[in-house]
Design a protein around this motif. Structure first.
Motif, PDB file in Angstrom:
ATOM      1  N   ALA A 103       0.835  -1.209   0.000  1.00 17.59           N
ATOM      2  CA  ALA A 103       0.000   0.000   0.000  1.00 17.59           C
ATOM      3  C   ALA A 103       0.868   1.256   0.000  1.00 17.59           C
ATOM      4  O   ALA A 103       0.604   2.216  -0.749  1.00 17.59           O
ATOM      5  CB  ALA A 103      -0.925  -0.007   1.217  1.00 17.59           C
ATOM      6  N   VAL A 104       1.914   1.273   0.824  1.00 18.13           N
ATOM      7  CA  VAL A 104       2.826   2.422   0.847  1.00 18.13           C
ATOM      8  C   VAL A 104       3.558   2.546  -0.485  1.00 18.13           C
ATOM      9  O   VAL A 104       3.765   3.657  -0.996  1.00 18.13           O
ATOM     10  CB  VAL A 104       3.827   2.289   2.011  1.00 18.13           C
ATOM     11  N   ALA A 108       3.507   5.817  -2.794  1.00 21.01           N
ATOM     12  CA  ALA A 108       4.759   6.458  -3.187  1.00 21.01           C
ATOM     13  C   ALA A 108       4.882   6.533  -4.709  1.00 21.01           C
ATOM     14  O   ALA A 108       5.433   7.499  -5.254  1.00 21.01           O
ATOM     15  CB  ALA A 108       5.950   5.700  -2.605  1.00 21.01           C
ATOM     16  N   SER A 109       4.361   5.533  -5.407  1.00 23.55           N
ATOM     17  CA  SER A 109       4.377   5.544  -6.868  1.00 23.55           C
ATOM     18  C   SER A 109       3.528   6.683  -7.404  1.00 23.55           C
ATOM     19  O   SER A 109       3.904   7.357  -8.367  1.00 23.55           O
ATOM     20  CB  SER A 109       3.866   4.207  -7.410  1.00 23.55           C
ATOM     21  N   VAL A 110       2.363   6.907  -6.780  1.00 29.52           N
ATOM     22  CA  VAL A 110       1.513   8.034  -7.167  1.00 29.52           C
ATOM     23  C   VAL A 110       2.265   9.346  -6.948  1.00 29.52           C
ATOM     24  O   VAL A 110       2.229  10.255  -7.794  1.00 29.52           O
ATOM     25  CB  VAL A 110       0.193   8.021  -6.379  1.00 29.52           C
ATOM     26  N   ALA A 111       2.964   9.437  -5.809  1.00 26.53           N
ATOM     27  CA  ALA A 111       3.742  10.648  -5.532  1.00 26.53           C
ATOM     28  C   ALA A 111       4.833  10.850  -6.580  1.00 26.53           C
ATOM     29  O   ALA A 111       5.098  11.984  -7.005  1.00 26.53           O
ATOM     30  CB  ALA A 111       4.353  10.564  -4.132  1.00 26.53           C
ATOM     31  N   ALA A 124      10.318  10.713  -3.018  1.00 28.52           N
ATOM     32  CA  ALA A 124       9.318   9.665  -3.220  1.00 28.52           C
ATOM     33  C   ALA A 124       9.979   8.332  -3.553  1.00 28.52           C
ATOM     34  O   ALA A 124       9.483   7.263  -3.151  1.00 28.52           O
ATOM     35  CB  ALA A 124       8.354  10.075  -4.324  1.00 28.52           C
ATOM     36  N   ARG A 125      11.093   8.381  -4.268  1.00 30.33           N
ATOM     37  CA  ARG A 125      11.813   7.135  -4.586  1.00 30.33           C
ATOM     38  C   ARG A 125      12.412   6.508  -3.328  1.00 30.33           C
ATOM     39  O   ARG A 125      12.493   5.275  -3.219  1.00 30.33           O
ATOM     40  CB  ARG A 125      12.914   7.429  -5.608  1.00 30.33           C
ATOM     41  N   PHE A 126      12.842   7.328  -2.386  1.00 34.83           N
ATOM     42  CA  PHE A 126      13.317   6.796  -1.106  1.00 34.83           C
ATOM     43  C   PHE A 126      12.194   6.029  -0.408  1.00 34.83           C
ATOM     44  O   PHE A 126      12.410   4.933   0.115  1.00 34.83           O
ATOM     45  CB  PHE A 126      13.816   7.931  -0.209  1.00 34.83           C
ATOM     46  N   VAL A 127      10.998   6.606  -0.394  1.00 36.75           N
ATOM     47  CA  VAL A 127       9.851   5.936   0.235  1.00 36.75           C
ATOM     48  C   VAL A 127       9.500   4.664  -0.513  1.00 36.75           C
ATOM     49  O   VAL A 127       9.197   3.623   0.088  1.00 36.75           O
ATOM     50  CB  VAL A 127       8.636   6.886   0.294  1.00 36.75           C
ATOM     51  N   GLN A 128       9.546   4.720  -1.840  1.00 35.00           N
ATOM     52  CA  GLN A 128       9.298   3.530  -2.648  1.00 35.00           C
ATOM     53  C   GLN A 128      10.258   2.404  -2.280  1.00 35.00           C
ATOM     54  O   GLN A 128       9.851   1.243  -2.133  1.00 35.00           O
ATOM     55  CB  GLN A 128       9.487   3.859  -4.132  1.00 35.00           C
ATOM     56  N   GLY A 129      11.524   2.739  -2.158  1.00 32.91           N
ATOM     57  CA  GLY A 129      12.523   1.720  -1.823  1.00 32.91           C
ATOM     58  C   GLY A 129      12.283   1.099  -0.467  1.00 32.91           C
ATOM     59  O   GLY A 129      12.437  -0.117  -0.280  1.00 32.91           O
ATOM     60  N   ALA A 131       9.383   0.854   1.057  1.00 33.41           N
ATOM     61  CA  ALA A 131       8.199   0.003   0.951  1.00 33.41           C
ATOM     62  C   ALA A 131       8.526  -1.297   0.223  1.00 33.41           C
ATOM     63  O   ALA A 131       8.032  -2.379   0.594  1.00 33.41           O
ATOM     64  CB  ALA A 131       7.092   0.757   0.224  1.00 33.41           C
ATOM     65  N   ALA A 132       9.361  -1.223  -0.804  1.00 31.11           N
ATOM     66  CA  ALA A 132       9.762  -2.427  -1.530  1.00 31.11           C
ATOM     67  C   ALA A 132      10.494  -3.396  -0.609  1.00 31.11           C
ATOM     68  O   ALA A 132      10.345  -4.625  -0.720  1.00 31.11           O
ATOM     69  CB  ALA A 132      10.650  -2.050  -2.716  1.00 31.11           C
ATOM     70  N   ALA A 133      11.294  -2.845   0.312  1.00 34.57           N
ATOM     71  CA  ALA A 133      12.002  -3.690   1.273  1.00 34.57           C
ATOM     72  C   ALA A 133      11.022  -4.464   2.149  1.00 34.57           C
ATOM     73  O   ALA A 133      11.294  -5.606   2.543  1.00 34.57           O
ATOM     74  CB  ALA A 133      12.926  -2.832   2.143  1.00 34.57           C
ATOM     75  N   ALA A 134       9.870  -3.868   2.455  1.00 38.11           N
ATOM     76  CA  ALA A 134       8.863  -4.567   3.258  1.00 38.11           C
ATOM     77  C   ALA A 134       8.168  -5.649   2.445  1.00 38.11           C
ATOM     78  O   ALA A 134       7.819  -6.713   2.962  1.00 38.11           O
ATOM     79  CB  ALA A 134       7.836  -3.562   3.784  1.00 38.11           C
ATOM     80  N   VAL A 135       7.964  -5.385   1.161  1.00 33.39           N
ATOM     81  CA  VAL A 135       7.233  -6.327   0.304  1.00 33.39           C
ATOM     82  C   VAL A 135       8.035  -7.600   0.051  1.00 33.39           C
ATOM     83  O   VAL A 135       7.491  -8.714   0.087  1.00 33.39           O
ATOM     84  CB  VAL A 135       6.870  -5.649  -1.039  1.00 33.39           C
ATOM     85  N   MET A 136       9.330  -7.469  -0.212  1.00 37.14           N
ATOM     86  CA  MET A 136      10.121  -8.596  -0.713  1.00 37.14           C
ATOM     87  C   MET A 136      10.180  -9.780   0.268  1.00 37.14           C
ATOM     88  O   MET A 136       9.781 -10.895  -0.084  1.00 37.14           O
ATOM     89  CB  MET A 136      11.527  -8.111  -1.062  1.00 37.14           C
ATOM     90  N   PRO A 137      10.674  -9.619   1.496  1.00 37.68           N
ATOM     91  CA  PRO A 137      10.712 -10.774   2.404  1.00 37.68           C
ATOM     92  C   PRO A 137       9.326 -11.267   2.788  1.00 37.68           C
ATOM     93  O   PRO A 137       9.124 -12.464   2.987  1.00 37.68           O
ATOM     94  CB  PRO A 137      11.489 -10.260   3.615  1.00 37.68           C
ATOM     95  N   ALA A 138       8.359 -10.357   2.872  1.00 33.09           N
ATOM     96  CA  ALA A 138       7.000 -10.774   3.218  1.00 33.09           C
ATOM     97  C   ALA A 138       6.402 -11.643   2.112  1.00 33.09           C
ATOM     98  O   ALA A 138       5.641 -12.575   2.396  1.00 33.09           O
ATOM     99  CB  ALA A 138       6.113  -9.554   3.468  1.00 33.09           C
ATOM    100  N   SER A 139       6.745 -11.360   0.852  1.00 34.57           N
ATOM    101  CA  SER A 139       6.222 -12.176  -0.243  1.00 34.57           C
ATOM    102  C   SER A 139       6.756 -13.605  -0.154  1.00 34.57           C
ATOM    103  O   SER A 139       6.020 -14.573  -0.404  1.00 34.57           O
ATOM    104  CB  SER A 139       6.583 -11.555  -1.596  1.00 34.57           C
ATOM    105  N   MET A 140       8.023 -13.761   0.221  1.00 34.24           N
ATOM    106  CA  MET A 140       8.587 -15.097   0.389  1.00 34.24           C
ATOM    107  C   MET A 140       7.981 -15.803   1.586  1.00 34.24           C
ATOM    108  O   MET A 140       7.704 -17.007   1.556  1.00 34.24           O
ATOM    109  CB  MET A 140      10.112 -14.996   0.528  1.00 34.24           C
TER     110      MET A 140
END
Length: 470
Positions: A103-104, A108-111, A124-129, A131-140
């Motif tokens: 969600a974040v 951030a992508s919209v921003a 905004a790219r800092f925030v994107q990065g 958020a991506a860090a939260a997505v990656m291990p959680a997806s595994m």
């Protein structure tokens, strides 16, 4: 010798991509689909921006340093927070951590798409990065929860890996096409994809969080260490390892990492349990992830510069030379689980590492005037590492850890991958920048990568076989 952290069960006969009853479990299927889409968008945004930089500069202005941080800001936060994000995934529950992160990421992508200037885009790219860090291990971790049977989970991992493979392969092309219309579309694309992933996530089973106190001191020391290390490595690629700023950043990273290790040994509920590294399987897969990225990221970085600077190729022609390498991974990744079942995961991982070693060494020995088809053909060997190393290594790692440590193990694994890629670019960039030594630097870089992969191939021989697991 059995690995104490390994525990698996036997799956039923295969039907389609996944075995029943998992294939009929809509909760597991929804979790897998959400994980694939999450992996796709976070990988896409790591590669798609590069081709849009000239257009962004024309519209938003700014210097080269600002444009560099449009790319590096994402990389910095992504690599620096993976370890912390993995710990949060276990403590919050994989589904919740994935949902919050995605969600974040979408916001951030919209921003990014609505940004009025270069400074706002970098922020905004800092925030994107992050958020991506939260997505990656959680997806595994979602896959570890959704597919308790090791054989079925291996096939799910192969499907999940397609998200990253497709994003890596089509990212530059998609970015170029969307930029012809409006460069902001590369960020707005994440909105519908993220929305679909969140809907699918709502249909997945609720995760059981690991109810233990947060390791605040561990989070702080790990965060400082990874931010300093990633920043130092990024800047080393542009400056040198002897630059005072780089040296200071790396020194801070070493001190903070030493403090982190000390904290993990003394606190009651460490964010990265030291017992995790008593499993030889975890250690070997983490090293394999590091070595894979040294070769898989290092080769394109070095050879693309060689082809453009020494052979005079355009960026488009350079991309065509790499096309067979990328396509072989895209085509074979869906079959990686089947290959692992037939030949064994250890055999597949070792073979992939050997393919990459031979490919890197062969490219290093090519004459500078060799035909382009020779470069393209030999780099296919390195491309074979994509489907033969990454998916089976991920599956082996998830088999080797308890369910409540899947997030942090995934964070450690992906951190090693990001550090491997960043170090390769920094070290090889330093070798290429030596005055009058570009071609020797190209060959030295490729030989270093081949050496790292060769050592790792030997280490991978000590992974457990299927018989040892059972």
């Amino acid at each position: 010798m059995n690995d104490p952290c390994l525990s698996t069960s036997t799956g039923a006969p295969a039907a389609a991509v996944l075995d029943p009853p998992a294939s009929r479990d809509r909760h597991a299927g929804s979790a897998l689909a959400a994980a694939v889409l999450g992996f796709f968008v976070v990988t896409l945004d790591a590669v798609v921006v590069n081709v849009t930089l000239p257009t962004i500069r024309t519209e938003l202005g700014g210097g080269v340093a600002g444009l560099q941080w449009v790319v590096d800001g994402y990389t910095l936060m992504f690599a620096a927070l993976l370890l912390t994000a993995g710990s949060f995934s276990d403590r919050l529950g994989a589904r919740r951590a994935f949902g919050v992160g995605l969600a974040v990421f979408v916001l951030a992508s919209v921003a990014c798409g609505l940004t009025p200037g270069l400074g706002a885009l970098v922020a905004a790219r800092f925030v994107q990065g992050a958020a991506a860090a939260a997505v990656m291990p959680a997806s595994m971790a979602l896959l570890r929860e959704a597919y308790p049977e090791a054989r079925v989970r291996g096939r799910a991992v192969a499907v999940w890996a397609m998200g990253g493979a497709v994003a890596s392969s089509c990212g530059p092309v998609l970015g170029g096409a969307l930029t012809q219309v409006d460069w902001r579309l590369i960020f707005f694309l994440n909105v519908p994809v993220g929305a679909v992933a969140l809907v699918l996530l709502s249909r997945a089973r609720r995760s059981v969080p690991r109810v233990v106190p947060f390791d605040v001191l561990g989070q702080v020391t790990a965060g400082i260490a990874m931010v300093a290390l990633t920043f130092g490595v990024i800047e080393a690629g542009a400056r040198s390892f002897g630059d005072p700023l780089v040296a200071t950043a790396l020194a801070v990273a070493v001190v903070a990492m030493a403090g982190f290790v000390l904290v993990q040994r003394r606190v009651a509920h460490p964010m990265v349990p030291p017992d995790l590294f008593r499993s030889r399987t975890v250690v070997i897969t983490v090293v394999s992830g590091f070595a894979f990225m040294v070769g898989y990221y290092g080769l394109p970085f070095v050879v693309s510069l060689f082809l453009q600077q020494e052979r005079g190729l355009t960026a488009v022609r350079t991309g065509t030379v790499f096309l067979p390498m990328m396509l072989i991974g895209l085509v074979l990744t869906p079959f990686s689980a089947r290959l692992a079942e037939r030949f064994g995961r250890r055999t597949l991982i070792v073979a992939g590492l050997v393919f990459m070693t031979v490919g890197l060494a062969a490219v290093a020995m090519l004459p500078a005037s060799a035909p382009l088809w020779a470069f393209a053909a030999l780099m296919v060997l390195v491309g074979l590492g994509g489907p033969t190393v990454s998916p089976p290594a991920t599956a082996v790692l998830l088999d080797a850890v308890p369910l409540d440590q899947a997030g942090v193990a995934s964070g450690v694994f992906n951190t090693s991958r990001q550090v491997g890629g960043a170090l390769a670019v920094a070290v090889f960039g330093g070798l290429l920048a030596q005055p009058g030594a570009f071609l020797p630097g190209v060959r030295a870089s490729l030989w270093i990568a081949a050496g790292v992969l060769a050592v790792t191939a030997v280490l991978a021989l000590f992974l457990p076989t299927a018989k040892e697991i059972s």
